[in-house]
Scaffold this motif. Structure first.
Motif, PDB file in Angstrom:
ATOM      1  N   PRO A 176       0.878  -1.276   0.032  1.00 48.55           N
ATOM      2  CA  PRO A 176      -0.038   0.044   0.118  1.00 48.55           C
ATOM      3  C   PRO A 176       0.841   1.229  -0.017  1.00 48.55           C
ATOM      4  O   PRO A 176       1.747   1.206   0.675  1.00 48.55           O
ATOM      5  CB  PRO A 176      -0.681  -0.183   1.188  1.00 48.55           C
ATOM      6  N   LEU A 177       0.354   2.278  -0.649  1.00 49.50           N
ATOM      7  CA  LEU A 177       1.039   3.542  -0.702  1.00 49.50           C
ATOM      8  C   LEU A 177       0.137   4.557   0.123  1.00 49.50           C
ATOM      9  O   LEU A 177      -0.879   4.648  -0.167  1.00 49.50           O
ATOM     10  CB  LEU A 177       1.010   4.198  -2.167  1.00 49.50           C
ATOM     11  N   TYR A 178       0.672   4.985   1.358  1.00 52.07           N
ATOM     12  CA  TYR A 178      -0.076   5.765   2.185  1.00 52.07           C
ATOM     13  C   TYR A 178       0.533   7.255   2.005  1.00 52.07           C
ATOM     14  O   TYR A 178       1.724   7.622   2.371  1.00 52.07           O
ATOM     15  CB  TYR A 178       0.274   5.489   3.688  1.00 52.07           C
ATOM     16  N   THR A 179      -0.479   8.224   1.590  1.00 55.53           N
ATOM     17  CA  THR A 179      -0.096   9.496   1.169  1.00 55.53           C
ATOM     18  C   THR A 179      -0.566  10.527   2.363  1.00 55.53           C
ATOM     19  O   THR A 179       0.001  11.784   2.340  1.00 55.53           O
ATOM     20  CB  THR A 179      -0.650   9.979  -0.109  1.00 55.53           C
ATOM     21  N   GLY A 180      -1.565  10.165   3.182  1.00 56.16           N
ATOM     22  CA  GLY A 180      -2.025  11.248   4.084  1.00 56.16           C
ATOM     23  C   GLY A 180      -1.417  10.789   5.412  1.00 56.16           C
ATOM     24  O   GLY A 180      -1.969  11.798   6.296  1.00 56.16           O
ATOM     25  N   VAL A 181      -0.846   9.873   5.877  1.00 54.84           N
ATOM     26  CA  VAL A 181      -0.299   9.310   7.025  1.00 54.84           C
ATOM     27  C   VAL A 181       0.724  10.134   7.655  1.00 54.84           C
ATOM     28  O   VAL A 181       0.540  10.527   8.687  1.00 54.84           O
ATOM     29  CB  VAL A 181       0.089   7.936   6.945  1.00 54.84           C
ATOM     30  N   LEU A 182       1.785  10.540   7.033  1.00 56.83           N
ATOM     31  CA  LEU A 182       2.893  11.376   7.345  1.00 56.83           C
ATOM     32  C   LEU A 182       2.652  12.802   6.681  1.00 56.83           C
ATOM     33  O   LEU A 182       2.275  12.969   5.786  1.00 56.83           O
ATOM     34  CB  LEU A 182       4.045  10.682   6.694  1.00 56.83           C
ATOM     35  N   GLN A 183       2.710  13.819   7.490  1.00 57.27           N
ATOM     36  CA  GLN A 183       2.507  15.095   7.233  1.00 57.27           C
ATOM     37  C   GLN A 183       3.636  16.080   7.301  1.00 57.27           C
ATOM     38  O   GLN A 183       4.327  15.788   8.409  1.00 57.27           O
ATOM     39  CB  GLN A 183       1.265  15.604   7.590  1.00 57.27           C
ATOM     40  N   ARG A 184       3.529  17.196   6.631  1.00 51.24           N
ATOM     41  CA  ARG A 184       4.840  18.161   7.116  1.00 51.24           C
ATOM     42  C   ARG A 184       4.174  19.117   8.117  1.00 51.24           C
ATOM     43  O   ARG A 184       3.197  19.819   7.231  1.00 51.24           O
ATOM     44  CB  ARG A 184       5.183  18.709   5.800  1.00 51.24           C
ATOM     45  N   VAL A 185       4.368  19.280   9.129  1.00 50.43           N
ATOM     46  CA  VAL A 185       3.764  20.215  10.071  1.00 50.43           C
ATOM     47  C   VAL A 185       4.327  21.595  10.144  1.00 50.43           C
ATOM     48  O   VAL A 185       3.816  22.556  10.653  1.00 50.43           O
ATOM     49  CB  VAL A 185       3.405  19.543  11.283  1.00 50.43           C
ATOM     50  N   ARG A 186       5.624  21.638   9.528  1.00 53.12           N
ATOM     51  CA  ARG A 186       6.293  22.885   9.759  1.00 53.12           C
ATOM     52  C   ARG A 186       7.118  23.496   8.357  1.00 53.12           C
ATOM     53  O   ARG A 186       7.480  22.272   8.074  1.00 53.12           O
ATOM     54  CB  ARG A 186       7.189  22.850  10.890  1.00 53.12           C
ATOM     55  N   ALA A 187       6.716  24.449   8.069  1.00 54.46           N
ATOM     56  CA  ALA A 187       7.311  24.858   6.453  1.00 54.46           C
ATOM     57  C   ALA A 187       8.906  25.205   7.075  1.00 54.46           C
ATOM     58  O   ALA A 187       9.162  25.745   7.692  1.00 54.46           O
ATOM     59  CB  ALA A 187       6.645  26.135   6.136  1.00 54.46           C
ATOM     60  N   THR A 188       9.500  24.494   5.988  1.00 57.54           N
ATOM     61  CA  THR A 188      10.999  24.501   6.304  1.00 57.54           C
ATOM     62  C   THR A 188      11.543  25.471   5.155  1.00 57.54           C
ATOM     63  O   THR A 188      10.957  25.552   4.169  1.00 57.54           O
ATOM     64  CB  THR A 188      11.707  23.041   6.233  1.00 57.54           C
ATOM     65  N   LEU A 189      12.752  25.929   5.491  1.00 58.10           N
ATOM     66  CA  LEU A 189      13.357  26.885   4.470  1.00 58.10           C
ATOM     67  C   LEU A 189      14.061  25.960   3.312  1.00 58.10           C
ATOM     68  O   LEU A 189      14.073  24.664   3.833  1.00 58.10           O
ATOM     69  CB  LEU A 189      14.479  27.517   5.109  1.00 58.10           C
ATOM     70  N   SER A 190      14.182  26.418   2.196  1.00 55.23           N
ATOM     71  CA  SER A 190      14.922  25.307   1.142  1.00 55.23           C
ATOM     72  C   SER A 190      16.289  24.876   1.677  1.00 55.23           C
ATOM     73  O   SER A 190      17.162  25.900   1.864  1.00 55.23           O
ATOM     74  CB  SER A 190      14.918  26.356  -0.318  1.00 55.23           C
ATOM     75  N   GLN A 191      16.362  23.634   1.629  1.00 53.51           N
ATOM     76  CA  GLN A 191      17.601  23.074   2.223  1.00 53.51           C
ATOM     77  C   GLN A 191      18.899  23.476   1.445  1.00 53.51           C
ATOM     78  O   GLN A 191      19.985  23.756   1.981  1.00 53.51           O
ATOM     79  CB  GLN A 191      17.578  21.492   2.054  1.00 53.51           C
ATOM     80  N   SER A 192      18.715  23.865  -0.011  1.00 53.70           N
ATOM     81  CA  SER A 192      19.895  23.843  -0.713  1.00 53.70           C
ATOM     82  C   SER A 192      20.561  25.340  -0.460  1.00 53.70           C
ATOM     83  O   SER A 192      21.883  25.371  -0.562  1.00 53.70           O
ATOM     84  CB  SER A 192      19.445  24.170  -2.343  1.00 53.70           C
ATOM     85  N   LYS A 193      20.271  26.026   0.372  1.00 53.39           N
ATOM     86  CA  LYS A 193      20.963  27.315   0.545  1.00 53.39           C
ATOM     87  C   LYS A 193      21.559  27.261   2.073  1.00 53.39           C
ATOM     88  O   LYS A 193      21.963  28.300   2.690  1.00 53.39           O
ATOM     89  CB  LYS A 193      19.948  28.586   0.407  1.00 53.39           C
TER      90      LYS A 193
END
Ligand SMILES: [Zn+2]
Ligand SMILES: [Zn+2]
Length: 264
Positions: A176-193
């Motif tokens: 099974p592919l679970y798409t709603g189970v794990l959520q990003r609760v905090r907007a993170t800055l772009s890692q690349s910089k």
């Protein structure tokens, strides 16, 4: 005279209709070749691959010798585990990667993310599907979970590339592919910089599991497009373990191999 003219027109129309019918029949019996999702050229598809042979040959696939913990190719004289894995602890038990984040793979992943190419993201997922066929490290997996985007980013991009890439993989694994189970609760800055330390800080508490029952006692495969430091994936793995997952492995389409680029 007028009658003659009319008959000529009818003949022409009949001719066009016949030609259209003939072309429709040809298409029915000889359908046009599908086109490669990466270069657009028609090609004979080897199911389920959505990319042509020429494009596949341009992809820098991971080749041995690799780090036993993270699949990063070991550079001349480097011992196993690789330099990146030494001195770092991750919440996932194993990291796997299909290709190196370089050259054509870098171009494809960039396009799948920023050029509104959900078709390309899903197409790249077909490489996962083939790669997974004989991969013994995936035998214990119970569920596939793509690394989620923050809702704001999802709204801007229109799709989660990791989720589209994970679809053909989950189908191939018959998990099974679970798409709603794990959520990003905090907007993170772009890692690349960010520097290495900032990256680790940036991902802290970024994830939460909203349905613990779905992951409790399960071996989870976390899927993403790119792994560089592994901090984002480790933070997601931590959230899954806290929710009761038995273990977490991660699989990315590409692994970064030029650590100098993400600063120390
Ligand atoms: Zn192609
Ligand atoms: Zn390693």
């Amino acid at each position: 005279m007028i009658i003659k003219e009319k008959r000529r027109l009818t003949d022409i129309n009949r001719g066009i209709a016949l030609r259209m019918l003939w072309q429709a029949l040809l298409k029915l019996f000889y359908p046009p070749l599908p086109s490669c999702v990466a270069c657009g050229e028609p090609f004979t598809s080897v199911y389920p691959l959505a990319l042509c042979q020429g494009c596949l040959e341009r992809i820098p696939f991971v080749t041995k010798p690799v780090c036993s913990r993270c699949d990063r190719p070991l550079r001349g004289g480097e011992t196993d585990p690789c330099r990146e894995c030494q001195g770092e602890t991750y919440f996932y038990e194993q990291a796997m990667a299909v290709a190196v984040y370089d050259g054509y793979m870098r171009e494809l992943l960039h396009s799948a993310k920023y050029d509104f190419r959900p078709d390309l993201a899903r197409g790249l997922g077909t490489i996962f599907a083939v790669w997974a066929e004989n991969e013994t490290r995936l035998e214990e997996i119970d569920a596939v979970i793509p690394v989620p985007l923050h809702p704001e980013k999802l709204a801007t991009r229109g799709y989660n590339q990791a989720e589209l890439m994970a679809e053909p993989l989950a189908a191939a694994l018959r998990r099974p592919l679970y798409t709603g189970v794990l959520q990003r609760v905090r907007a993170t800055l772009s890692q690349s910089k960010l520097s290495r330390r900032e990256r680790k800080e940036n991902t802290r508490n970024a994830f939460a599991v909203v349905n613990c029952l779905a992951v409790a006692g399960k071996e989870v495969l976390l899927v993403d497009d790119i792994r560089t430091t592994g901090y984002t994936l480790s933070a997601a793995a931590r959230a899954l373990l806290l929710a009761g997952a038995r273990g977490v492995k991660v699989l990315t389409m590409a692994v970064g191999v030029t650590p100098a680029q993400w600063k120390n």
